[in-house]
Design an enzyme around this catalytic site. Structure first.
Site, mmCIF file in Angstrom:
data_model
loop_
_atom_site.group_PDB
_atom_site.id
_atom_site.type_symbol
_atom_site.label_atom_id
_atom_site.label_comp_id
_atom_site.label_asym_id
_atom_site.label_seq_id
_atom_site.Cartn_x
_atom_site.Cartn_y
_atom_site.Cartn_z
ATOM 1 N N ARG A 148 0.750 -1.135 0.039
ATOM 2 C CA ARG A 148 0.125 0.045 0.063
ATOM 3 C C ARG A 148 0.983 1.321 -0.131
ATOM 4 O O ARG A 148 0.733 2.148 0.991
ATOM 5 C CB ARG A 148 -1.002 -0.080 1.148
ATOM 6 N N GLN A 149 1.777 1.382 -1.197
ATOM 7 C CA GLN A 149 2.332 2.628 -0.967
ATOM 8 C C GLN A 149 1.840 3.787 -2.190
ATOM 9 O O GLN A 149 1.040 3.010 -2.944
ATOM 10 C CB GLN A 149 3.726 2.467 -1.754
ATOM 11 N N ARG A 150 1.991 4.915 -2.237
ATOM 12 C CA ARG A 150 1.403 5.524 -2.858
ATOM 13 C C ARG A 150 1.826 5.370 -4.612
ATOM 14 O O ARG A 150 0.689 5.095 -5.252
ATOM 15 C CB ARG A 150 2.161 7.106 -2.793
#
Lengths: 182, 301
Positions: free
Chosen positions: A70-72
């Site tokens: 869940r990274q940008r």
């Protein structure tokens, strides 16, 4: 039908494959949960870049668990993984009260996704081993879970660290899966 | 089946007679013969095996010696093997060097493990200082507006507080990141800017922490042994571990852009491929890994 294909059929018959999508904010426990379920070492976990797949056998099902980072940079790719989802598992950190609002928003957005419509959702209220963790009932209230009408849902308190509650959640998954064959 | 039978006979029977025969012919014990024939990692590795499989208790225990008792251990081995220091003057020096490497590797793992087990703690001033130092090293021209800030994503952390990203690697992950940025600042800036590539980009800090895990697991599985035996003549230290980490960061970035993955989603696949590649390189006993492995990386000039 040749002997080989009969054998192949016999071999593959008992396992129904289910695709499980594991989502949630970072540091919720998405990678630890399936590792705990498969009784693997959970002491060296690092943040997930991309995704991990883990297959776990349970009650005649082969659960293919997709845990997505869940990274940008990853967000735009999430949607590519929504198709054919049997069960959605949403993991949240019950002790991180500062992010309750953020996690609620994220869940609401996911439930509006067309590709995930009607997919049963299990919410794991994780990190119950921490003293500051909120109880599942309070979280269900805070996230307005009662307003979910278009699908079956369940909230399960658990600790991915100790394994407590994880099996109960898995039992629910096996009971509610719209056993789709892939 | 055949191989295990051979190993059994070799271990219990042939090995003894082979050694006896060679000893009669050369007048030297196995340890001395190894020193005569081999250098570098090959030498240390063979000495380690010879000691481990020895039936003699003094020799067997030598691989478990602590650093402070190496001198005494060498004397004991020489007494046990009747090695005359006047006849074979180099034995003492060579044996000491080998034991320092062997015991040093074990100690290094314990040291690294104890740092890894220390979680990042926001109440620890030193940890906080180190985190801010990382920002300043990587982003010298941009000020961090607040300790909790979306800006952390600019250097590849996930949320607005990096503390949760260290996870299983604890403070070791942060120390590694800072070490690379401090000692190879221009390389770090270059890799950070490459990691923002619109198509092939990745999360700099998160990948760094993943590479700490790789360096750690290679150390733990003893895959790093040959490299360290060749690279460090005496006791390997934390510094050498950090340097190996830097090598991984540098090489991974190169590997990633050469492979041109379809998207960041395939990270784990390429991470595994890279892991296998490094494991393969580390297997080579004979090469001087310092020169060959590190050649090309401007880092090690």
């Amino acid at each position: 039908m040749g002997l080989l294909s009969i054998l192949r059929k016999l071999k593959s018959a008992p396992d129904q494959e289910v695709r499980i999508l594991l989502l949630g904010l970072d540091n919720a426990g998405k990678t630890t949960l399936p590792k705990q379920l498969a009784s693997e070492d959970i002491s060296h976990i690092t943040p997930t870049q991309g995704f991990n797949i883990k297959s776990v056998q349970s009650q005649g099902f082969k659960l293919n668990v997709w845990d997505i980072g869940r990274q940008r940079k990853i967000r735009p790719y999430w949607r590519n993984y929504f198709e054919n989802t049997g069960i959605l598992i949403y993991v949240m950190d019950s002790a991180d009260r500062k992010r309750f609002e953020e996690t609620g928003q994220e869940l609401a957005e996911l439930l509006e996704e067309e590709k995930l419509s009607c997919v049963p959702v299990l919410i794991f209220a994780d990190k119950q081993d921490l003293l500051t963790a909120g109880p599942a009932s309070e979280i269900a209230e805070g996230l307005n879970l009662r307003t979910i009408r278009d699908r079956v849902w369940q909230i399960q308190s658990c600790s991915a660290l100790t394994g407590e509650g994880v099996q109960d959640g898995t039992n629910w998954v096996c009971k509610n899966v719209n056993a789709k064959k892939k | 089946m055949f191989i295990s039978l051979w190993e059994f006979f070799y271990g219990h029977f042939f090995r003894f007679w082979m050694k006896w025969l060679l000893r009669q012919m050369t007048g030297k014990c196995e340890l001395q013969r190894i020193f005569d024939t081999y250098v570098g990692a090959q030498r240390t590795h063979r000495i380690e095996n010879s000691l481990t499989y020895s039936k003699n208790k003094v020799l067997q225990k030598a691989t478990l010696v602590v650093q402070s008792e190496v001198d005494k251990c060498v004397e004991d081995i020489m007494k046990e093997k009747n090695i005359n220091p006047e006849k074979d003057a180099s034995f003492k020096i060579c044996m000491k060097a080998c034991l320092l490497q062997i015991s040093g590797y074990k100690q290094l793992y314990l040291d690294v493990e104890s740092v890894r087990k220390r979680p990042y703690d926001s109440d620890n001033l030193q940890h906080e200082k180190l985190l801010l130092k990382l920002w300043n090293l990587l982003m010298p021209t941009k000020k961090l507006k607040a300790r909790i800030s979306k800006q952390w994503a600019d250097i590849g952390f996930q949320g607005d507080d990096p503390k949760t990203d260290f996870r299983g690697m604890g403070i070791l992950g942060l120390i590694n990141l800072v070490y690379f940025s401090e000692n190879y600042t221009s390389e770090a800036h270059q890799i950070l800017s490459r990691s923002n590539h619109p198509k092939l980009g990745y999360s700099y800090a998160i990948v760094g922490i993943n590479l700490t895990e790789m360096a750690y697991s290679l150390l733990k599985s003893e895959a790093l042994k040959f490299h360290l035996y060749n690279f460090v003549p005496g006791v390997p230290t934390m510094e050498h571990f950090h340097q190996f980490y830097c090598y991984l960061v540098y090489e991974f970035d190169k590997f990633w852009f050469e492979e041109k993955p379809e998207s960041i989603m395939y990270f784990n696949m390429y991470r595994e491929k890279f892991h296998e590649k490094i494991k393969g390189l580390l297997l080579d006993l004979k090469l001087n890994l310092v020169k060959d492995l590190l050649k090309g990386a401007a880092l090690y000039e």
